[in-house]
Scaffold this active site. Structure first.
Site, PDB file in Angstrom:
ATOM      1  CB  CYS A  73      41.864  43.902  56.257  1.00  0.00           C
ATOM      2  SG  CYS A  73      41.232  42.257  55.891  1.00  0.00           S
ATOM      3  NE  ARG A 121      41.980  49.254  53.282  1.00  0.00           N
ATOM      4  CZ  ARG A 121      43.108  49.257  52.566  1.00  0.00           C
ATOM      5  NH1 ARG A 121      43.594  50.399  52.105  1.00  0.00           N
ATOM      6  NH2 ARG A 121      43.747  48.155  52.311  1.00  0.00           N
ATOM      7  CD1 TRP A 137      36.716  40.377  52.309  1.00  0.00           C
ATOM      8  CD2 TRP A 137      35.473  42.220  52.261  1.00  0.00           C
ATOM      9  NE1 TRP A 137      35.846  40.248  51.275  1.00  0.00           N
ATOM     10  CE2 TRP A 137      35.064  41.363  51.208  1.00  0.00           C
ATOM     11  CE3 TRP A 137      34.825  43.453  52.418  1.00  0.00           C
ATOM     12  CZ2 TRP A 137      34.025  41.705  50.330  1.00  0.00           C
ATOM     13  CZ3 TRP A 137      33.804  43.780  51.533  1.00  0.00           C
ATOM     14  CH2 TRP A 137      33.413  42.915  50.518  1.00  0.00           C
ATOM     15  CG  ASN A 196      45.071  43.798  54.098  1.00  0.00           C
ATOM     16  OD1 ASN A 196      44.268  42.984  53.669  1.00  0.00           O
ATOM     17  ND2 ASN A 196      45.221  44.994  53.563  1.00  0.00           N
ATOM     18  N   GLY A 197      45.633  40.406  53.887  1.00  0.00           N
ATOM     19  CA  GLY A 197      46.135  39.507  52.859  1.00  0.00           C
ATOM     20  C   GLY A 197      45.609  38.096  53.055  1.00  0.00           C
ATOM     21  CD  GLU A 202      32.129  53.363  35.915  1.00  0.00           C
ATOM     22  OE1 GLU A 202      32.081  53.884  37.043  1.00  0.00           O
ATOM     23  OE2 GLU A 202      32.573  52.219  35.710  1.00  0.00           O
ATOM     24  CE  LYS A 239      30.859  54.373  39.852  1.00  0.00           C
ATOM     25  NZ  LYS A 239      31.326  53.057  39.474  1.00  0.00           N
ATOM     26  CD  GLU A 293      29.954  50.397  41.947  1.00  0.00           C
ATOM     27  OE1 GLU A 293      30.735  49.542  42.394  1.00  0.00           O
ATOM     28  OE2 GLU A 293      30.343  51.358  41.267  1.00  0.00           O
ATOM     29  CG  HIS A 324      22.039  39.184  17.190  1.00  0.00           C
ATOM     30  ND1 HIS A 324      21.830  38.462  16.035  1.00  0.00           N
ATOM     31  CD2 HIS A 324      22.459  40.410  16.781  1.00  0.00           C
ATOM     32  CE1 HIS A 324      22.117  39.203  14.983  1.00  0.00           C
ATOM     33  NE2 HIS A 324      22.505  40.396  15.401  1.00  0.00           N
ATOM     34  CE  LYS A 335      37.238  54.387  46.466  1.00  0.00           C
ATOM     35  NZ  LYS A 335      36.314  54.847  45.424  1.00  0.00           N
TER      36      LYS A 335
END
Length: 606
Positions: free
Chosen positions: A2, A27, A76, A100-101, A479, A483, A486, A502, A601
Site C-alpha cells: 500500500c 506500488r 492493496w 500498511n501491513g 528472467e 518479464k 508479467e 523428459h 512493485k
C-alpha cells in the site's frame, strides 16, 4: 504494497496528497482515499473510493475540502474485497488512520475488546482504529503505545486525532515510513518516491518509534517516550516523475537508461583495472573467510542470484544456494557463521527477503545487502550494503534495477576472486575491463530495438511461449520469461533445454513460439540440437545468438545477434534484448505496460 502519505503544512494539502499518491501508484493498489481536517467545518472529512487515484481526484473535485493537515492511502486488498467501505482511511470516533501491513490477530482484538459494533468494513485496519479510539485518553503517544502492544503482525500506522488537528502521528513495525521537511511544512510517506522532489533529505522512522509531524517540526520518541535525534539521508537521485520525456511508458525509459545507470553503479568499484569494495565498507576478510554463499531474494532479484551462481561456481568454485526468500525460513536452511548471505532487493523493503535475512543472521551468518534505496529496512538489517545507482524505478516490471544489481554482484564476485587468490593482477584487469564494457554492449542492443520490435509482433497472438537454453543461457532466460509473462500475460516458461525430452516437449505445437539463447561456446552444439528438436515438432523459433557463434544448419524464424562479450558476461546484452521483447509485446497488445494487473512493485506483506 500500500501507499501512504501525510502532510501538515501552512498551505492547503489536498492536491499535494493526491499528487503524492499518484507517485506511489507503481506500488500497486485497488482503491484510494484521503482524510483532511477541514478548516471550515473544523472536522475531519474522509473521501475514498475503489478505483484509481484519478477517481479519487474526481470525487474530491465534487466534494472539495480545504485543509492544512491530512493523510492519504492507496490500498492493496488483503482483508475484505475491493470496495468503497474497505478503502482507507478508516475513521472510528475521534481517530482516523491509514495502515500498511497485516494485523494477524485483528479478530481476537475485535472480540476481546468488543469492537464489532463500531465496524463497517471487513478490514483489519478498521479494528486498529477502533482499538486506538477505545484506549484514547487525550494523550496520543501513550494511547498509540498501548494499542501497538496489542498488535501482532506488520504495520505502518499513520493517525490523526480530532483534538490535535494539525499534528500527524505514525508508528511502524517492518513496514516502512519516511519523513521529511518541505518548504511549507512537513510530510511523511511509505516510500521516498512520494517525496516527489519536495525534499532533499529524509528520515527513516525506526521501528516502534513514534513520529509526530508538526508544521514546523518532526519529533521522534522512543518506546520510553524519550526524544531522539533523527538520522538524515540525502536524496541523491530525482524522485519526480517528470522525466518520462518522449517515452510512452516508464518501462521503456528505464530500459533505455541502463547504460548510464550501470556506469554509475560501477563507478568507484572499478578504478585503474582494480576492483574495490572500499566505498561499500565490505572487508576483504569477510570475502576471504566465508565458505559458502546463500542468496535470499524474490522474483527478478532472485534471478540475479540464479545468474550469479553460475559465476560463483565457474570462478570461485564455491558452493552457493539461491533460495526463495518466502520459503527460506520453512525449509531448515543450512546456515552458520561461515555462510555469507546476500539479500537482494530493489526497494530494500521486500518483506520476505527482510524476514529471511533476519532469520539467517540469527543463525550466525554474515550478510551483504544489494539494494537501491538508502536507509531501507534490508539495508539497515544487513551487516554491509552495496548500493546500486539505478535511480527510481517506476514501472512494476524491473529492468534497470535487475542489470544494476547484476553489475554490483559481478563486482562483488570479482573482488572475492582477488582476495581469495584466484585472480592474479592480469586476470583482475581483464575481468574489470569486461565489466566496464557492459554499458556499451547494452547500448548496442538498445540501438537495434526496431529489430526486436519486429520480432515482438510475431508473439502478439500467442497464448503460451517457451524459452530454452543451457547453463548460463537458462539462467538468463528465467528472467526473460518472467518479464514476458508479467507484462504481456502470455504464459511463458523457461526450461533447461536438455530437459525437453523428459516431458516438456509434449507441449510443443505449431502454435507454440520458442525463444532460444545460444551465447556459450561450450554448449553451442547441444543447444542447436535442442532447437532442431522443437523445430521438428512445428515450433517457430526466435534465436538470440552471440554474434561470433556460428549457427550452422539452423534456419530460425528470427535471429537476433547479440554483441560479443566473454561467455560469463553475456547475461547483460541478452537481458536487455529480452526486456525490449517483453516491452514491445505488451505495448503492441495495448496493455498498461507500467502497471500489470494484480502486481505490486513493492511487496511489504507476506
Amino acid at each position: 504494497m500500500c501507499g501512504i502519505v501525510g502532510y501538515t503544512a501552512k498551505q492547503a494539502v489536498e492536491k499535494r496528497i493526491l499528487d503524492s499518491l499518484e507517485l506511489l501508484e507503481y506500488r500497486g493498489y485497488d482503491s484510494a482515499g484521503l482524510a483532511l481536517f477541514d478548516t471550515d467545518t473544523e472536522q475531519v472529512e474522509v473521501r475514498k473510493c475503489a478505483g484509481r487515484v484519478s477517481d479519487l481526484r474526481d470525487l474530491c473535485g465534487r466534494e472539495a475540502v480545504h485543509g492544512l493537515c491530512g493523510i492519504g492511502h492507496t490500498r492493496w486488498a488483503t482483508h475484505g474485497g475491493v470496495s468503497d467501505e474497505n478503502a482507507h482511511p478508516h475513521r472510528v470516533g475521534c481517530v482516523t488512520l491509514v495502515h500498511n501491513g497485516i494485523i494477524e490477530n485483528f479478530e481476537e482484538i475485535k472480540d476481546h475488546y468488543g469492537l464489532g459494533q463500531y465496524l463497517f468494513s471487513q478490514t483489519d485496519t478498521e479494528v486498529v482504529a477502533a482499538l486506538i479510539n477505545s484506549f484514547y485518553n487525550g494523550h496520543p503517544r501513550e494511547t498509540i503505545r498501548r494499542a501497538v502492544r496489542c498488535l501482532k503482525g506488520t504495520f505502518a500506522l499513520v493517525i490523526m486525532f480530532d483534538d490535535h488537528p494539525d499534528v500527524i502521528y505514525a508508528v511502524r513495525n517492518v513496514s516502512p515510513i519516511v519523513a521529511a521537511y518541505i518548504p511549507s511544512g512537513t510530510m511523511l510517506a511509505s516510500d521516498v518516491a512520494a517525496l516527489g522532489g519536495q525534499a532533499d533529505r529524509y528520515i527513516v522512522v525506526p521501528e516502534y518509534t513514534i513520529v509526530e509531524l508538526h508544521k514546523s517540526a518532526i519529533l521522534l520518541y522512543d518506546e520510553a517516550d524519550r526524544r531522539i535525534e533523527p538520522e538524515y539521508y540525502d536524496i541523491d537521485w530525482d524522485t519526480t516523475r517528470d522525466g518520462k520525456g518522449n517515452y510512452p511508458f516508464y518501462m521503456e525509459k528505464e530500459i533505455m537508461e541502463q547504460p548510464d545507470t550501470i556506469r554509475r553503479t560501477l563507478a568507484g568499484r572499478i578504478k585503474d583495472g582494480h576492483i574495490s569494495l572500499e566505498k561499500d565498507g565490505v572487508p576483504d576478510q569477510l570475502l576471504a573467510d566465508c565458505q559458502r554463499i546463500c542468496v535470499v531474494a524474490c522474483g527478478t532479484a532472485m534471478h540475479v542470484g540464479q545468474l550469479g551462481s553460475e559465476l560463483v561456481r565457474k570462478i570461485l568454485h564455491m558452493h552457493m544456494d539461491v533460495e526463495y526468500a518466502s520459503e527460506f525460513m520453512y525449509m531448515d536452511p543450512v546456515i552458520d557463521e561461515k555462510t555469507l548471505v546476500l539479500a537482494i532487493s530493489q526497494s530494500g523493503e521486500t518483506i520476505d527477503t527482510l524476514e529471511a535475512l533476519k532469520y539467517a543472521r540469527r543463525l550466525g551468518a554474515r550478510s551483504i545487502g544489494i539494494i537501491n534505496v538508502r536507509g531501507s529496512s534490508i539495508a539497515r538489517e544487513s551487516d554491509y550494503v552495496m548500493y546500486t545507482d539505478a535511480g527510481p524505478e517506476i514501472a512494476v516490471a524491473s529492468t534497470k534495477a535487475y542489470t544494476n544489481q547484476l553489475a554490483a554482484f559481478y563486482a562483488l564476485i570479482g573482488r572475492m576472486a582477488v582476495v581469495r587468490g584466484i585472480f592474479d593482477r592480469e586476470q583482475e584487469r581483464e575481468y574489470a575491463e569486461n565489466l566496464l564494457q557492459v554499458p556499451d554492449k547494452i547500448q548496442l542492443v538498445l540501438n537495434r530495438r526496431a529489430e526486436i520490435h519486429k520480432i515482438a509482433r510475431s508473439l502478439l497472438e500467442a497464448k503460451d511461449a517457451f524459452m530454452i537454453g543451457r547453463g548460463m543461457d537458462y539462467s538468463i532466460l528465467l528472467e526473460g520469461a518472467l518479464k514476458l509473462k508479467e507484462v504481456s500475460y502470455i504464459h511463458t516458461e523457461a526450461y533447461a533445454s536438455g530437459e525437453l525430452k523428459h516431458g516438456t516437449i509434449a507441449l510443443i505445437t505449431q502454435e507454440t513460439p520458442v525463444i532460444a539463447a545460444v551465447t556459450q561456446d561450450d554448449l553451442r552444439d547441444k543447444e542447436l540440437s535442442n532447437i532442431r528438436e522443437v523445430q521438428s515438432r512445428g515450433a517457430s523459433v526466435t534465436l538470440l545468438l552471440r554474434e561470433d557463434i556460428a549457427a550452422d544448419g539452423i534456419d530460425c524464424d528470427y535471429i537476433f545477434q547479440l554483441p560479443q562479450m566473454p561467455s560469463l558476461f553475456m547475461g547483460f546484452p541478452a537481458s536487455a534484448a529480452l526486456q525490449l521483447l517483453a516491452y514491445y509485446v505488451s505495448s503492441d497488445r495495448g496493455l498498461d505496460v507500467d502497471k500489470p494487473r494484480n502486481l505490486a512493485k513493492v511487496v511489504t506483506v507476506e
